[in-house]
Design a protein around this motif. Sequence first.
Motif, PDB file in Angstrom:
ATOM      1  N   LEU A  26      -2.090 -10.266  22.628  1.00 18.18           N
ATOM      2  CA  LEU A  26      -2.006  -9.762  21.422  1.00 18.18           C
ATOM      3  C   LEU A  26      -0.411  -9.583  21.181  1.00 18.18           C
ATOM      4  O   LEU A  26       0.332  -9.296  22.006  1.00 18.18           O
ATOM      5  CB  LEU A  26      -2.401  -8.243  21.722  1.00 18.18           C
ATOM      6  CG  LEU A  26      -3.824  -7.937  21.077  1.00 18.18           C
ATOM      7  CD1 LEU A  26      -4.833  -8.736  22.104  1.00 18.18           C
ATOM      8  CD2 LEU A  26      -4.290  -6.901  20.810  1.00 18.18           C
ATOM      9  N   GLU A  30       0.560  -4.578  18.444  1.00 17.23           N
ATOM     10  CA  GLU A  30      -0.855  -4.012  18.361  1.00 17.23           C
ATOM     11  C   GLU A  30      -1.142  -3.501  19.640  1.00 17.23           C
ATOM     12  O   GLU A  30      -2.150  -2.812  19.824  1.00 17.23           O
ATOM     13  CB  GLU A  30      -1.694  -5.535  18.052  1.00 17.23           C
ATOM     14  CG  GLU A  30      -1.576  -5.854  16.542  1.00 17.23           C
ATOM     15  CD  GLU A  30      -2.727  -7.071  16.420  1.00 17.23           C
ATOM     16  OE1 GLU A  30      -3.584  -7.258  16.960  1.00 17.23           O
ATOM     17  OE2 GLU A  30      -1.996  -8.117  15.818  1.00 17.23           O
ATOM     18  N   LEU A  31      -0.855  -3.978  20.933  1.00 16.63           N
ATOM     19  CA  LEU A  31      -0.879  -3.676  22.290  1.00 16.63           C
ATOM     20  C   LEU A  31      -0.813  -2.031  22.483  1.00 16.63           C
ATOM     21  O   LEU A  31      -1.220  -1.300  22.735  1.00 16.63           O
ATOM     22  CB  LEU A  31      -0.446  -4.384  23.251  1.00 16.63           C
ATOM     23  CG  LEU A  31      -0.595  -4.498  24.559  1.00 16.63           C
ATOM     24  CD1 LEU A  31      -1.993  -4.641  24.858  1.00 16.63           C
ATOM     25  CD2 LEU A  31       0.022  -5.269  25.390  1.00 16.63           C
ATOM     26  N   GLU A  72      -7.567  -8.340  24.812  1.00 13.04           N
ATOM     27  CA  GLU A  72      -7.659  -9.607  24.052  1.00 13.04           C
ATOM     28  C   GLU A  72      -8.355  -9.452  22.592  1.00 13.04           C
ATOM     29  O   GLU A  72      -8.859  -8.529  22.347  1.00 13.04           O
ATOM     30  CB  GLU A  72      -8.264 -10.798  25.109  1.00 13.04           C
ATOM     31  CG  GLU A  72      -7.770 -11.246  26.275  1.00 13.04           C
ATOM     32  CD  GLU A  72      -6.514 -11.718  26.390  1.00 13.04           C
ATOM     33  OE1 GLU A  72      -6.094 -12.106  25.416  1.00 13.04           O
ATOM     34  OE2 GLU A  72      -5.904 -11.550  27.591  1.00 13.04           O
ATOM     35  N   LYS A  73      -8.050 -10.530  21.729  1.00 13.50           N
ATOM     36  CA  LYS A  73      -8.394 -10.573  20.423  1.00 13.50           C
ATOM     37  C   LYS A  73      -9.418 -11.637  20.041  1.00 13.50           C
ATOM     38  O   LYS A  73      -8.947 -12.643  20.534  1.00 13.50           O
ATOM     39  CB  LYS A  73      -7.188 -10.313  19.616  1.00 13.50           C
ATOM     40  CG  LYS A  73      -7.482  -9.945  18.062  1.00 13.50           C
ATOM     41  CD  LYS A  73      -6.203 -10.062  17.195  1.00 13.50           C
ATOM     42  CE  LYS A  73      -6.462  -9.362  15.960  1.00 13.50           C
ATOM     43  NZ  LYS A  73      -5.392  -9.233  15.360  1.00 13.50           N
ATOM     44  N   CYS A  76      -8.709 -15.095  18.442  1.00 15.18           N
ATOM     45  CA  CYS A  76      -7.369 -15.460  18.558  1.00 15.18           C
ATOM     46  C   CYS A  76      -6.904 -15.829  19.859  1.00 15.18           C
ATOM     47  O   CYS A  76      -6.066 -16.793  20.181  1.00 15.18           O
ATOM     48  CB  CYS A  76      -6.447 -14.040  18.439  1.00 15.18           C
ATOM     49  SG  CYS A  76      -6.636 -13.764  16.424  1.00 15.18           S
ATOM     50  N   SER A  77      -7.414 -15.153  20.866  1.00 18.07           N
ATOM     51  CA  SER A  77      -7.204 -15.367  22.416  1.00 18.07           C
ATOM     52  C   SER A  77      -7.825 -16.544  22.874  1.00 18.07           C
ATOM     53  O   SER A  77      -8.980 -16.642  22.894  1.00 18.07           O
ATOM     54  CB  SER A  77      -7.387 -14.283  23.368  1.00 18.07           C
ATOM     55  OG  SER A  77      -6.656 -12.972  23.067  1.00 18.07           O
ATOM     56  N   THR A 102     -10.419  -6.803  21.292  1.00 15.78           N
ATOM     57  CA  THR A 102     -10.215  -6.201  20.032  1.00 15.78           C
ATOM     58  C   THR A 102     -11.005  -7.121  18.861  1.00 15.78           C
ATOM     59  O   THR A 102     -11.204  -8.167  19.093  1.00 15.78           O
ATOM     60  CB  THR A 102      -8.938  -5.655  19.671  1.00 15.78           C
ATOM     61  OG1 THR A 102      -8.204  -6.962  19.498  1.00 15.78           O
ATOM     62  CG2 THR A 102      -8.440  -4.989  20.691  1.00 15.78           C
TER      63      THR A 102
END
Length: 108
Positions: A26, A30-31, A72-73, A76-77, A102
């Motif tokens: 991220l 955001e993190l 992790e997203k 995205c991840s 997330t």
Amino acid sequence: MAGISLKSDLTTRDTAWKTIAFTGMLPEAELQQLIDACGLKDSFSVLCAADILTNADSIEQLSAADCVVLVEKQECSALADIEKELEALKAWNKPVLGAIITNTDAVM
């Protein structure tokens, strides 16, 4: 909710873990927002170590951590990056306390 679960898990374990690093692919902002929402800073030292695969500062921060929470997203991840993160954490002898995903969709 994640913060309550993490805090409960940390207090019931028979360890001396006091410093927790949050890491993942991220963006750092955001993190950090997730870390602030978890509410762990009153009981533990919490580090934001975004992107340990390419960020030297994050790798240095991680050296001070007793354990790690992988964040992790969804969508995205990349799985390959997550695997590399886990391999690196294992090589550095950093136990993974858990994972937070997330941006997930509710499944019923």
